[in-house]
Scaffold this motif. Structure first.
Motif, PDB file in Angstrom:
ATOM      1  N   SER A 134       4.652  13.890 -10.514  1.00 47.34           N
ATOM      2  CA  SER A 134       3.200  13.847 -10.536  1.00 47.34           C
ATOM      3  C   SER A 134       2.719  12.594 -11.245  1.00 47.34           C
ATOM      4  O   SER A 134       3.491  11.886 -11.912  1.00 47.34           O
TER       5      SER A 134
ATOM      6  N   ASP B 181       4.441  12.256  -5.706  1.00 44.91           N
ATOM      7  CA  ASP B 181       4.492  13.298  -4.676  1.00 44.91           C
ATOM      8  C   ASP B 181       3.517  14.434  -4.942  1.00 44.91           C
ATOM      9  O   ASP B 181       3.381  15.331  -4.110  1.00 44.91           O
ATOM     10  N   ARG B 182       2.853  14.419  -6.092  1.00 47.70           N
ATOM     11  CA  ARG B 182       1.824  15.417  -6.401  1.00 47.70           C
ATOM     12  C   ARG B 182       0.642  14.708  -7.047  1.00 47.70           C
ATOM     13  O   ARG B 182       0.772  14.120  -8.106  1.00 47.70           O
TER      14      ARG B 182
ATOM     15  N   ARG C 169      -1.856  14.385   6.756  1.00 44.31           N
ATOM     16  CA  ARG C 169      -1.364  13.737   5.552  1.00 44.31           C
ATOM     17  C   ARG C 169      -1.348  12.229   5.782  1.00 44.31           C
ATOM     18  O   ARG C 169      -1.131  11.750   6.892  1.00 44.31           O
TER      19      ARG C 169
ATOM     20  N   THR D 176       0.004   8.457   3.710  1.00 44.08           N
ATOM     21  CA  THR D 176       0.788   7.871   2.636  1.00 44.08           C
ATOM     22  C   THR D 176       0.381   6.419   2.460  1.00 44.08           C
ATOM     23  O   THR D 176       0.166   5.697   3.440  1.00 44.08           O
TER      24      THR D 176
ATOM     25  N   GLY E 203       1.646  10.007  -2.057  1.00 37.84           N
ATOM     26  CA  GLY E 203       1.595  11.030  -1.032  1.00 37.84           C
ATOM     27  C   GLY E 203       2.885  11.091  -0.233  1.00 37.84           C
ATOM     28  O   GLY E 203       3.874  10.433  -0.569  1.00 37.84           O
TER      29      GLY E 203
ATOM     30  N   ASP F 142       0.559  14.495   0.271  1.00 43.22           N
ATOM     31  CA  ASP F 142       0.316  15.877  -0.088  1.00 43.22           C
ATOM     32  C   ASP F 142      -1.114  16.205   0.313  1.00 43.22           C
ATOM     33  O   ASP F 142      -1.807  15.389   0.929  1.00 43.22           O
TER      34      ASP F 142
ATOM     35  N   SER G 143      -3.796  13.665  -0.787  1.00 35.22           N
ATOM     36  CA  SER G 143      -3.784  12.326  -0.199  1.00 35.22           C
ATOM     37  C   SER G 143      -4.376  12.299   1.193  1.00 35.22           C
ATOM     38  O   SER G 143      -4.497  11.233   1.784  1.00 35.22           O
TER      39      SER G 143
END
Length: 637
Positions: free
Chosen positions: A309, A333-334, A387, A389, A410, A412, A415
């Motif tokens: 995170s 990723d979070r 999603r 990224t 991202g 997630d 994002s």
């Protein structure tokens, strides 16, 4: 040597085998990670099965001599075998030793390669004894998928083998349990230790019965590489005095140490060069109880790779001091705590690169965007499965291939919103020292409007090259156009607020040149996907070059390659605006032929402006603008 159950092609001067099992080799061809070996095994299967079944031995021998796989140099075969021995130990359907029984050429190549037999085969007790015997006095490599059948053999090997240089085990927590005590007191010759605990079938968090303490004893100076997946933290021992690569992945929460203990442990690894943490952060980091006052200095640390995170990444980077050439790889990723903590992450990154800007200036910035799924649903709402990224890479002058900064955001649920992506890019952009950037590369980045780019471009004072690929960044071109137009109408030569005045080369590739852009919404966050600009991308590029020439800033070159819908008229007019223009004929839009057959002329059939698909079916009623036409009309009036 014959063995039942093995596809044993006969040697040139030997009898035909009495039995074979082609199913094992078909499985090997499918599961083998070496493409060349996969093809070779299939060739053997197709060319030999019929001959083996019919017993036509003489024809089989001639066929063997004609096969390219039987005539490969031993050095190439040995490299292939070695690759299989190193990577195929997690496949239970076949063994790399089987390859040495395919034909006499392969057999001799395998027997002559001493290093190959140091990779002990634990797929069957017979192969274990064979490889241990042939390894002789060389340091061995213990690589295996642990199961009840080979558990005892592995334990005996770990305890009694005189020299072990490499251990790589894949196991469930239950199968690895009897080996843990032995693994914590490894062989003095050990150089690499990799332990991968398979996740439980129910995807629950792994919980060990009790927290074990690190082993004590003599230092292990040879161990340089340690990689743990879901394994106890007690495997990380201060005895590894020359540890250079530490990689922790998915550390169970019950195994995570306190932050101060974790930093104290890292400080002991004075030779550490690469640190990787993938969801393996200290326990109280996630809770936010961090003391940013303590910073540890690891003078040899070259790469820090973090996955977690935003807050976890911030709290680890705050307490690490890297050398000027240190590389930072971050994967967020979070992003649930984005608004609270992302500006802190940008501040930490900016501090590192500003502090080392004199020794390692940034030379190239590459920004890449990637989307998964359609943006909207049939009801014209945001698709919950959508999603996106964002990846930001910054390269130095002396290391153009390996980024000094590699930041991935991202994908997630958070994002999916453009506001998050734009705010993240803006925060990092404004934090980094970009005054010496030579090249800006954009790939599929079209969610930024010209207002955002007008905020970002002033920091690029030294840019020479602009590389554009994928989705057309209309917002960037509009920011450049409006800025150049405001300067081209000035009666004096004040270029102090000119965007990227040092630009010399523009590369455009894989772009739909008839793509329209997104307009800034009068209400709402960043922009509206319903307010669209019908100005074609290449037309906006041409208008920018024209106004730039009026300012006396003629570009050195423009290259257009592998693009779609390239207007011939625009390209021909563009030749007078730059010193050198290059383009291919692959992307010009179709021409229709009109007139009688003996007087056929080609007339351009210009397609209408297009946009990327955002809706799964019919889009809503869109509002369209032709900004460039209106701008030109205002000039003429």
């Amino acid at each position: 040597m014959r063995r039942r159950g093995i596809l044993q092609l006969p040697p040139v001067d030997g009898p035909a085998p009495k039995s074979f099992d082609i199913r094992k080799y078909k499985t090997a061809a499918v599961s083998c990670s070496c493409p060349f070996l996969c093809a070779v095994i299939l060739i053997f299967h197709l060319s030999q099965t019929t001959l083996l079944k019919s017993g036509r031995t003489s024809e089989l021998r001639r066929n063997n001599r004609a096969l390219l796989a039987c005539r490969l140099p031993p050095e190439i075969l040995q490299e292939i075998f070695l690759y299989c021995a190193q990577t195929s130990f997690d496949t239970s359907t076949w063994s790399w030793v089987d390859l040495s029984y395919v034909c006499s050429t392969w057999r001799m190549a395998a027997l002559d390669h001493r290093e190959l037999w140091t990779y002990i085969d634990f797929s069957h007790p017979k192969w274990t004894a064979l490889t241990l015997r042939r390894s002789q006095i060389l340091p061995i490599s213990v690589r295996a998928s642990v199961n009840p059948k080979n558990q005892y053999t592995l334990l005996r090997t770990l305890q009694h083998a005189p020299m072990i240089c490499d251990i790589h085990l894949i196991a469930s927590i239950y199968d690895l349990g009897p080996l843990i005590k032995t693994l914590k007191t490894p062989n003095q010759c050990l150089e690499s230790l990799v332990i991968v605990i398979s996740p439980p079938d129910d995807n629950q968090e792994i919980r060990y019965s009790k927290r074990s303490t690190p082993s004590t004893g003599r230092p292990l100076p040879n161990l340089c590489y340690l990689e743990l997946h879901r394994a106890p933290i007690s495997f990380v021992s201060a005895r590894y005095i020359n540890l250079r690569h530490l990689s922790l992945h998915h550390l169970p929460f019950s195994e995570r140490p306190a932050r101060q203990d974790f930093l104290s442990l890292l400080e002991r690894f004075t030779c550490l060069e690469h640190l990787t943490l993938t969801r393996a952060f200290p326990k109280n980091v996630a809770a936010g109880s961090c003391n940013a006052g303590r910073v540890i200095h690891l003078s040899n640390l070259l790469t820090v790779s973090l996955t977690g995170s935003v807050q976890e990444l911030v709290n680890v980077l705050e307490c690490l001091s890297l050398p000027p050439d240190g590389r930072i790889h971050c994967y967020v990723d979070r992003m649930g705590d984005f608004k609270t903590n992302f500006w802190k992450l940008a501040k930490v990154l900016g501090y590192h690169f500003h502090r080392n800007a004199w020794a390692m200036p940034l030379d190239t910035v590459a920004v890449t965007s990637r989307e998964e799924g359609l943006r909207f649903t049939d009801e014209h709402g945001l698709n919950p499965d959508f999603r996106q990224t964002l990846r930001i890479r910054a390269f130095g002058v002396t290391e153009p291939t390996e980024p000094l900064l590699d930041l991935v955001l991202g994908p997630d649920a958070h994002s999916a919103h453009d506001e998050i992506i734009v705010s993240a890019l803006t925060s990092v952009w404004e934090a980094l020292p970009l005054m010496h950037i030579h090249t800006l590369s954009l790939q599929n980045l079209d969610v930024l409007t010209h207002k955002t780019w007008s905020r970002l471009l002033p920091s690029l004072t030294s840019i020479r090259v602009l590389d554009i690929g994928g989705h057309a960044p209309s917002g960037l071109l509009w920011a450049l156009l409006l800025n150049a137009r405001s300067h081209s109408h000035l009666e004096h030569d004040d270029m102090s607020f000119m965007f990227i005045p040092t630009l010399e080369d523009v590369y455009i590739h894989n772009v739909d040149c008839f793509t329209g852009g997104l307009m800034v919404s009068s209400s709402g966050p960043i922009h509206s996907h319903c307010d669209r600009d019908d100005s074609r991308f290449l037309d906006v590029v041409f208008a920018y070059l024209e106004d730039r020439r009026r300012c006396g800033l003629v570009l050195r070159s423009v290259a257009i390659s592998c693009c779609e819908n390239v207007s011939l008229d625009v390209v021909k007019e563009m030749q007078g605006l730059v010193s050198c223009l290059s383009w291919d004929h692959l992307g010009r839009y179709p021409l229709k032929k009109v007139g009688p057959p003996h007087l056929i002329k080609e007339e351009a059939a210009e397609p209408s402006v297009g946009y990327r698909d955002q809706w799964p079916s019919k889009p809503p009623a869109l509002r369209h603008y032709y900004r460039l036409r209106i701008l030109l009309q205002l000039d003429s009036s």
